[in-house]
Design a protein around this motif. Structure first.
Motif, PDB file in Angstrom:
ATOM      1  N   ARG A 119       3.707 -27.695  -4.104  1.00 15.44           N
ATOM      2  CA  ARG A 119       3.403 -29.105  -4.372  1.00 15.44           C
ATOM      3  C   ARG A 119       2.886 -29.786  -3.096  1.00 15.44           C
ATOM      4  O   ARG A 119       1.944 -30.592  -3.152  1.00 15.44           O
ATOM      5  CB  ARG A 119       4.668 -29.815  -4.880  1.00 15.44           C
ATOM      6  CG  ARG A 119       4.466 -31.285  -5.211  1.00 15.44           C
ATOM      7  CD  ARG A 119       3.523 -31.481  -6.396  1.00 15.44           C
ATOM      8  NE  ARG A 119       3.336 -32.885  -6.709  1.00 15.44           N
ATOM      9  CZ  ARG A 119       4.138 -33.591  -7.517  1.00 15.44           C
ATOM     10  NH1 ARG A 119       5.170 -32.989  -8.106  1.00 15.44           N
ATOM     11  NH2 ARG A 119       3.901 -34.861  -7.766  1.00 15.44           N
ATOM     12  N   PHE A 120       3.491 -29.448  -1.954  1.00 12.65           N
ATOM     13  CA  PHE A 120       3.050 -30.051  -0.695  1.00 12.65           C
ATOM     14  C   PHE A 120       1.611 -29.627  -0.389  1.00 12.65           C
ATOM     15  O   PHE A 120       0.793 -30.437   0.066  1.00 12.65           O
ATOM     16  CB  PHE A 120       3.978 -29.633   0.445  1.00 12.65           C
ATOM     17  CG  PHE A 120       3.642 -30.279   1.755  1.00 12.65           C
ATOM     18  CD1 PHE A 120       4.057 -31.564   2.037  1.00 12.65           C
ATOM     19  CD2 PHE A 120       2.895 -29.602   2.706  1.00 12.65           C
ATOM     20  CE1 PHE A 120       3.737 -32.167   3.237  1.00 12.65           C
ATOM     21  CE2 PHE A 120       2.569 -30.191   3.911  1.00 12.65           C
ATOM     22  CZ  PHE A 120       2.999 -31.482   4.182  1.00 12.65           C
ATOM     23  N   TYR A 121       1.284 -28.372  -0.647  1.00 14.71           N
ATOM     24  CA  TYR A 121      -0.089 -27.909  -0.408  1.00 14.71           C
ATOM     25  C   TYR A 121      -1.074 -28.656  -1.318  1.00 14.71           C
ATOM     26  O   TYR A 121      -2.107 -29.149  -0.866  1.00 14.71           O
ATOM     27  CB  TYR A 121      -0.190 -26.404  -0.650  1.00 14.71           C
ATOM     28  CG  TYR A 121      -1.594 -25.879  -0.443  1.00 14.71           C
ATOM     29  CD1 TYR A 121      -2.023 -25.453   0.805  1.00 14.71           C
ATOM     30  CD2 TYR A 121      -2.499 -25.834  -1.505  1.00 14.71           C
ATOM     31  CE1 TYR A 121      -3.312 -24.986   1.000  1.00 14.71           C
ATOM     32  CE2 TYR A 121      -3.790 -25.372  -1.314  1.00 14.71           C
ATOM     33  CZ  TYR A 121      -4.190 -24.951  -0.059  1.00 14.71           C
ATOM     34  OH  TYR A 121      -5.463 -24.508   0.120  1.00 14.71           O
ATOM     35  N   ASP A 122      -0.751 -28.737  -2.604  1.00 16.94           N
ATOM     36  CA  ASP A 122      -1.654 -29.370  -3.558  1.00 16.94           C
ATOM     37  C   ASP A 122      -1.863 -30.845  -3.237  1.00 16.94           C
ATOM     38  O   ASP A 122      -2.972 -31.381  -3.380  1.00 16.94           O
ATOM     39  CB  ASP A 122      -1.117 -29.226  -4.985  1.00 16.94           C
ATOM     40  CG  ASP A 122      -1.176 -27.780  -5.473  1.00 16.94           C
ATOM     41  OD1 ASP A 122      -1.972 -27.015  -4.906  1.00 16.94           O
ATOM     42  OD2 ASP A 122      -0.409 -27.433  -6.391  1.00 16.94           O
ATOM     43  N   ILE A 171      -2.563 -30.903   1.483  1.00 13.90           N
ATOM     44  CA  ILE A 171      -3.406 -29.975   2.241  1.00 13.90           C
ATOM     45  C   ILE A 171      -4.691 -29.630   1.506  1.00 13.90           C
ATOM     46  O   ILE A 171      -5.774 -29.646   2.099  1.00 13.90           O
ATOM     47  CB  ILE A 171      -2.638 -28.668   2.542  1.00 13.90           C
ATOM     48  CG1 ILE A 171      -1.339 -28.980   3.314  1.00 13.90           C
ATOM     49  CG2 ILE A 171      -3.507 -27.712   3.342  1.00 13.90           C
ATOM     50  CD1 ILE A 171      -1.560 -29.593   4.670  1.00 13.90           C
ATOM     51  N   LYS A 172      -4.594 -29.344   0.229  1.00 11.99           N
ATOM     52  CA  LYS A 172      -5.741 -28.845  -0.537  1.00 11.99           C
ATOM     53  C   LYS A 172      -6.897 -29.838  -0.493  1.00 11.99           C
ATOM     54  O   LYS A 172      -6.711 -31.035  -0.711  1.00 11.99           O
ATOM     55  CB  LYS A 172      -5.315 -28.599  -1.987  1.00 11.99           C
ATOM     56  CG  LYS A 172      -6.330 -27.834  -2.802  1.00 11.99           C
ATOM     57  CD  LYS A 172      -5.760 -27.514  -4.175  1.00 11.99           C
ATOM     58  CE  LYS A 172      -6.744 -26.697  -5.008  1.00 11.99           C
ATOM     59  NZ  LYS A 172      -6.169 -26.371  -6.342  1.00 11.99           N
ATOM     60  N   GLY A 173      -8.078 -29.310  -0.195  1.00  7.36           N
ATOM     61  CA  GLY A 173      -9.272 -30.140  -0.154  1.00  7.36           C
ATOM     62  C   GLY A 173      -9.505 -30.863   1.148  1.00  7.36           C
ATOM     63  O   GLY A 173     -10.541 -31.500   1.338  1.00  7.36           O
ATOM     64  N   LEU A 214       1.310 -22.845   6.568  1.00  4.71           N
ATOM     65  CA  LEU A 214       1.589 -24.032   5.774  1.00  4.71           C
ATOM     66  C   LEU A 214       0.753 -24.039   4.505  1.00  4.71           C
ATOM     67  O   LEU A 214       1.092 -24.670   3.518  1.00  4.71           O
ATOM     68  CB  LEU A 214       1.281 -25.289   6.606  1.00  4.71           C
ATOM     69  CG  LEU A 214       1.731 -26.623   6.021  1.00  4.71           C
ATOM     70  CD1 LEU A 214       3.231 -26.622   5.827  1.00  4.71           C
ATOM     71  CD2 LEU A 214       1.293 -27.756   6.904  1.00  4.71           C
ATOM     72  N   GLY A 215      -0.359 -23.281   4.530  1.00 12.19           N
ATOM     73  CA  GLY A 215      -1.235 -23.259   3.379  1.00 12.19           C
ATOM     74  C   GLY A 215      -0.833 -22.280   2.307  1.00 12.19           C
ATOM     75  O   GLY A 215      -1.497 -22.199   1.288  1.00 12.19           O
TER      76      GLY A 215
END
Length: 568
Positions: free
Chosen positions: A53-56, A59-61, A13-14
């Motif tokens: 976009r979903f990661y940013d 998920i990110k951070g 997912l990442g």
């Protein structure tokens, strides 16, 4: 293999960095007699605006991204950048039977070093390959795994050495593959597919004996991904008969309705769910979905809000600039004598469970560094009185403590092991309580690398002895102690030359050795002493009979929350 599939699902997912090409299903790597196959095309995921976009946004951070950072550090491979694709298959549908082929940019020497450090590591030759086997303990049960590098960037993982050898024979052309097989698994894959799952012969498999639903399925074909500017999903289910197909179609529609209700905060996604089409012809059920990627990308911020609402995570707020407050001027002598009284709500530092009828509040947790811990309170204690005032519920305890101020000393009457004890506790403030929570969370994060590394494991549960040593209450089946002949009721007196007088002494003595090392235990059994030699095992979790505490802790970490009961 099921655990590997679930774990990689989270890791994949990442995937987020941009590439312009994809890895379709490698038919030459799958045997012709395969019963199911799954393929995750990570390169295609990295090329998707929606995935990035979903990661940013989501998920990110956060905890999942930090876990990916840890995987990159310990394994020498960053799934977000180095992973190309993962293919899984098996020649029968059964638990603990399967093969996983990972294509990625990997540090081969580092991964082999991790495997070789395991005490149960073994190696063998097959053709020009070196096959490695080792044992791990999912759910407290020994399970053998096999790994071999087919190439510098291709790693094969299998349930046993025979499956690994068969996989190598297929990949090298010494055995038939799906490339020229006449089977539904080799059918053309839709362009842009990122996730593919195909299975056949389900009703005749071992899974049908355990799961009634599987007994009514003959074939499943599922593909999801992005083609040009459209996000799509295709599903085909071949049921055992027309009646089963009709019920499966009804169940899928019900699932769509349930998802629609959960997406109340994202009307854009509700509209897209309404576009999912279902059809049935005899015993075949189909589901089709297609939506513009641009519309899904625009809905991601709303999805982020919904996810954070469900996980209990607060949205970021702009940080206020610190305001410099003038420091009070005190003479040196006055400053030494000055006492700043804590402000806010008084806090004892315990978590109280909901009591049964006619029972005093029971402590189920004591916060580290809290007044309760410093005074000697323990989990399992029942608070009977506060300053001679009886308490029969968590509310009465809070009211009794709330009559004081932070810094006040209170007297507690506590029942422990059918005996009543008295304690004097100096209450703290709410600001101190927040500090305990942050420090404990930091300590838990620091423990994760140690939990992922093999630790020496004896495989017993002990209690303080009635005379000397510690008494073995439970010997974990299949563990090192059980294999050495240790029995319940034995009293462990020494580990090598270290005397054992409490469970903590045993844990510290074992921790001073390495997995695979043989140690001598001096044990008293039936009024006689004997020395038992134990080869320590490797365990990546806390001393105990299962890894459930770790899995629960990781679950809380990934969700970004630390659930607790009533705090007092």
């Amino acid at each position: 293999m099921k655990r590997h599939i679930l774990g990689l699902g989270m890791i994949l997912l990442g995937a987020w960095s941009v590439t312009a090409y994809a890895d379709p299903l490698p038919l030459k790597a799958v045997p012709a007699e395969a019963q199911w196959v799954a393929h995750i095309d990570v390169r295609a995921m990295r090329s998707s605006d929606l995935i990035r976009r979903f990661y940013d946004e989501c998920i990110k951070g956060r905890a999942p991204a930090k876990l990916l950072d840890m995987v990159a550090e310990h394994w020498g491979m960053d799934p977000r950048r180095d992973l190309h694709h993962v293919t899984m298959y098996s020649t029968k549908i059964a638990d603990g039977h399967g093969v996983m082929v990972v294509k990625a940019k990997m540090d081969k020497d580092k991964l082999l070093d991790v495997a070789k450090r395991c005490p149960t590591h073994r190696s063998m030759k097959h053709e020009d390959y070196e096959i490695h086997t080792w044992t791990h303990r999912p759910g407290g049960k020994d399970r053998q795994l096999t790994g071999v590098f087919q190439d510098t960037d291709v790693l094969v993982l299998a349930s046993n050495p025979d499956l690994a050898k068969a996989a190598l024979d297929v990949m090298d052309g010494r055995a038939d593959s799906l490339q020229d097989a006449d089977t539904p698994l080799a059918a053309q894959v839709p362009a842009g597919t990122m996730f593919l799952l195909r299975a056949m012969g389900i009703a005749d498999s071992e899974a049908a004996d355990k799961h009634p639903l599987c007994a009514q399925l003959d074939r499943v074909d599922y593909a999801k991904g992005q083609h040009e500017d459209q996000w799509f999903g295709h599903l085909r289910i071949d049921a055992s008969d027309d009646d089963a197909a009709a019920r499966i179609q009804t169940a899928l529609k019900g699932l769509r309705a349930m998802c629609w209700l959960h997406l109340d905060a994202v009307p854009e996604l509700q509209e897209m769910l309404d576009q999912v089409e279902f059809s049935r012809e005899d015993n075949v059920v189909r589901s089709e979905f297609q939506a513009p990627v641009k519309e899904l990308v625009q809905a991601v911020p709303r999805m982020r809000e919904m996810l954070r609402k469900y996980t209990g995570e607060r949205l970021e707020r702009p940080k206020k600039k610190p305001v410099d407050k003038p420091k009070p001027r005190l003479k040196e002598r006055e400053a030494k004598r000055a006492v700043i009284e804590p402000e806010g709500t008084p806090v004892l530092g315990v978590v109280i469970g909901e009591p049964l009828e006619d029972e005093s509040p029971e402590i189920i947790r004591v916060w580290p560094d809290s007044p309760a811990e410093k005074a000697g309170l323990q989990a399992g204690d029942r608070i009977v009185k506060v300053d001679d005032q009886p308490v029969d519920s968590p509310k009465e305890l809070r009211d009794a403590v709330g009559k004081h101020q932070p810094g006040d000393r209170v007297s507690l009457a506590v029942r422990r092991d059918d005996r009543q004890k008295s304690f004097r506790v100096r209450l703290a403030g709410a600001d101190d309580f927040a500090g305990w929570r942050l420090r404990e969370r930091a300590r838990e994060r620091q423990r994760l690398p140690r939990l992922l590394s093999p630790r020496p494991w004896l495989g017993v549960r002990v209690a303080p002895g009635t005379e000397r040593g510690v008494t073995v209450e439970r010997v974990i089946p299949g563990g090192p102690a059980a294999r050495a002949g240790l029995k319940e009721g034995d009293a462990i007196l020494r580990v090598e030359k270290t005397r054992v007088e409490a469970p903590a002494d045993l844990q510290a003595a074992v921790a001073g050795h390495r997995p695979g090392e043989t140690i001598n235990l001096v044990v008293r059994r039936d009024d006689s002493r004997q020395t038992i030699r134990v080869a320590l095992g490797a365990f990546g979790v806390w001393e105990g009979e299962s890894d459930e505490p770790v899995r629960d802790w990781l679950r809380r970490m990934l969700e970004g929350r630390f659930p607790h009961a009533e705090d007092s």
